[in-house]
Design a protein around this motif. Structure first.
Motif, PDB file in Angstrom:
ATOM      1  N   ARG A  69      -5.754 -17.679 -10.051  1.00 31.03           N
ATOM      2  CA  ARG A  69      -6.089 -17.452  -9.157  1.00 31.03           C
ATOM      3  C   ARG A  69      -6.362 -15.859  -8.593  1.00 31.03           C
ATOM      4  NH1 ARG A  69      -6.512 -21.292  -5.110  1.00 31.03           N
ATOM      5  NH2 ARG A  69      -6.346 -19.589  -3.763  1.00 31.03           N
ATOM      6  N   VAL A  70      -5.635 -15.020  -9.187  1.00 30.72           N
ATOM      7  CA  VAL A  70      -5.216 -13.634 -10.096  1.00 30.72           C
ATOM      8  C   VAL A  70      -6.483 -12.959 -10.534  1.00 30.72           C
ATOM      9  CG1 VAL A  70      -4.274 -11.833 -10.205  1.00 30.72           C
ATOM     10  CG2 VAL A  70      -2.528 -13.733  -9.808  1.00 30.72           C
ATOM     11  N   ALA A  72      -9.747 -14.802 -10.564  1.00 32.04           N
ATOM     12  CA  ALA A  72     -10.527 -15.063 -10.058  1.00 32.04           C
ATOM     13  C   ALA A  72     -10.736 -14.165  -8.684  1.00 32.04           C
ATOM     14  CB  ALA A  72     -10.354 -16.980  -9.640  1.00 32.04           C
ATOM     15  N   TRP A  73      -9.925 -13.816  -8.475  1.00 27.97           N
ATOM     16  CA  TRP A  73      -9.529 -12.786  -7.239  1.00 27.97           C
ATOM     17  C   TRP A  73     -10.532 -12.003  -7.808  1.00 27.97           C
ATOM     18  CZ3 TRP A  73     -10.459 -12.896  -1.901  1.00 27.97           C
ATOM     19  CH2 TRP A  73      -9.313 -13.870  -1.376  1.00 27.97           C
ATOM     20  N   ALA A  74      -9.624 -11.137  -8.966  1.00 25.84           N
ATOM     21  CA  ALA A  74     -10.057  -9.842  -9.718  1.00 25.84           C
ATOM     22  C   ALA A  74     -11.473 -10.045  -9.797  1.00 25.84           C
ATOM     23  CB  ALA A  74      -8.910  -9.693 -10.510  1.00 25.84           C
ATOM     24  N   GLY A  76     -13.901 -11.798  -9.047  1.00 22.41           N
ATOM     25  CA  GLY A  76     -14.223 -11.480  -7.544  1.00 22.41           C
ATOM     26  C   GLY A  76     -14.479 -10.773  -6.667  1.00 22.41           C
ATOM     27  N   GLY A  77     -13.426  -9.952  -6.845  1.00 24.32           N
ATOM     28  CA  GLY A  77     -13.164  -8.621  -6.815  1.00 24.32           C
ATOM     29  C   GLY A  77     -14.375  -7.407  -6.973  1.00 24.32           C
ATOM     30  N   GLY A 117      -9.552  -6.846  -5.883  1.00 21.84           N
ATOM     31  CA  GLY A 117      -9.786  -7.801  -6.281  1.00 21.84           C
ATOM     32  C   GLY A 117      -7.282  -8.462  -6.557  1.00 21.84           C
ATOM     33  N   VAL A 120      -5.030  -8.659  -4.072  1.00 26.20           N
ATOM     34  CA  VAL A 120      -5.161  -9.899  -3.016  1.00 26.20           C
ATOM     35  C   VAL A 120      -4.764 -10.797  -4.040  1.00 26.20           C
ATOM     36  CG1 VAL A 120      -7.187 -11.073  -1.694  1.00 26.20           C
ATOM     37  CG2 VAL A 120      -7.037  -8.761  -2.192  1.00 26.20           C
ATOM     38  N   GLY A 121      -5.015 -11.079  -4.874  1.00 23.59           N
ATOM     39  CA  GLY A 121      -5.291 -11.637  -6.181  1.00 23.59           C
ATOM     40  C   GLY A 121      -3.738 -12.273  -6.016  1.00 23.59           C
ATOM     41  N   TYR A 123      -1.190 -10.605  -3.877  1.00 22.97           N
ATOM     42  CA  TYR A 123      -0.650 -11.404  -2.693  1.00 22.97           C
ATOM     43  C   TYR A 123      -0.704 -12.522  -2.533  1.00 22.97           C
ATOM     44  CZ  TYR A 123       0.285 -12.134   2.009  1.00 22.97           C
ATOM     45  OH  TYR A 123       0.157 -12.266   3.817  1.00 22.97           O
ATOM     46  N   ASP A 124      -2.027 -13.448  -2.833  1.00 24.87           N
ATOM     47  CA  ASP A 124      -2.321 -14.836  -2.486  1.00 24.87           C
ATOM     48  C   ASP A 124      -1.206 -15.915  -3.932  1.00 24.87           C
ATOM     49  OD1 ASP A 124      -3.797 -17.367  -1.957  1.00 24.87           O
ATOM     50  OD2 ASP A 124      -4.854 -16.653  -3.924  1.00 24.87           O
TER      51      ASP A 124
END
Length: 301
Positions: A69-70, A72-74, A76-77, A117, A120-121, A123-124
């Motif tokens: 998830r981290v 993916a967020w990175a 994506g950002g 990203g 946010v990753g 934190y998620d």
């Protein structure tokens, strides 16, 4: 290879590359120290922040199972801010002479997007980890509440049992329910003899169960003890754990409860406290029944 290690290492390397590119771009644009500091330091700091996040990800086991998830967020950002950079450049109709400046803007926005990203990753991932912990704690509390209700029910049943054998039967059932150990015996020891009051143990011979009861009768009354191999008597290798307690020790007569398992069963501290309540109920009822039996004997004679 560990996914958390791979993701953290990739983030740290990406941060190093972005920080180096920001410093290089700053030197390419000017040689004035103040201008370099103003232009480069904020974005270099962002790159180093990504490096720190990658190192943190490698060291902190909290993110185990959530590193994807981290990542993916990175990603994506980074893609999102790269797209914004492309839109800005196309809208400004970049010419060949300003391609260098366009590359600077693109790297700046990619750095910002990657850091956003990653944050946010992280934190998620931490939020989801915390939710899993809360769910596990809720399940543990619910399981404990269910076992506490069982203790209350068994306590009432034991208190109304008409005989010592009846008390022993309830104790065997309660220990099986509370520990998950399906093999339990209640043994009464007197004058060197072992009398089985209730027994569901199949993997250990009865005489060996009696010998083990003799060994554990020195325990403090009412205290639950968990035994691991090696045991004090010769018990089949299939038995991995044993739980014992002295239910009643009065005037040379002792009543012992034993539970054995062939699985790796863990009896936690909370379960031990609940079992001690069961043993306490059984101790009181057995003592009462023994007194009543002793009072009847002179009358019958």
């Amino acid at each position: 290879m560990n996914q958390r290690l791979l993701t953290g290492t990739a983030l740290a390397l990406s941060g190093v590359v972005l920080a180096a590119m920001q410093a290089l771009h700053a030197f390419q644009q000017t040689r004035i120290p103040v201008a370099i500091a103003v232009d480069a330091l904020p974005f270099v700091a962002m790159g180093l922040a990504i490096v720190y996040a990658g190192v943190w990800l490698v060291r902190d086991t909290t993110f185990e199972g959530a590193t994807s998830r981290v990542a993916a967020w990175a990603a994506g950002g980074t893609v999102a801010f790269a797209a914004i950079a492309a839109l800005l450049l196309f809208s400004q109709r970049v010419t060949s002479g300003s391609l260098a400046r366009a590359s600077y803007l693109t790297v700046d926005l990619v750095t910002v997007g990657a850091l956003a990203g990653v944050l946010v990753g992280l934190y998620d991932a931490r939020s989801r980890s915390r939710l899993r912990e809360l769910a596990a704690e809720r399940d543990r509390i619910e399981a404990f509440a269910g076992k506490a209700a069982d203790v209350n029910n068994y306590g009432r049943a034991i208190a109304s049992a008409p005989s010592v054998d009846g008390v022993a039967a309830f104790v065997v059932e309660a220990f099986g329910t509370m520990t998950g150990m399906e093999e339990t015996a209640v043994i009464r020891l007197k004058d060197g003899d072992a009398v089985v009051l209730a027994n569901t143990i199949r993997t250990v011979p009865v005489d060996v169960v009696g010998s083990l009861a003799q060994e554990v009768r020195t325990q403090q009354q009412g205290e639950i003890t968990v035994h691991d191999r090696p045991f004090s008597v010769d018990i089949p290798e299939s038995v991995t754990d044993c739980v014992s307690a002295v239910v009643l020790d009065d005037e040379g007569t002792a009543t012992v409860v034993l539970s054995v398992t062939t699985d790796e069963t863990t009896v936690g501290e909370e379960d031990q406290k609940l079992l001690e309540l069961i043993v306490s109920h059984a101790s009181v009822r057995m003592a009462t029944l023994d007194r009543q039996s002793a009072d009847r004997e002179p009358t019958e004679k």
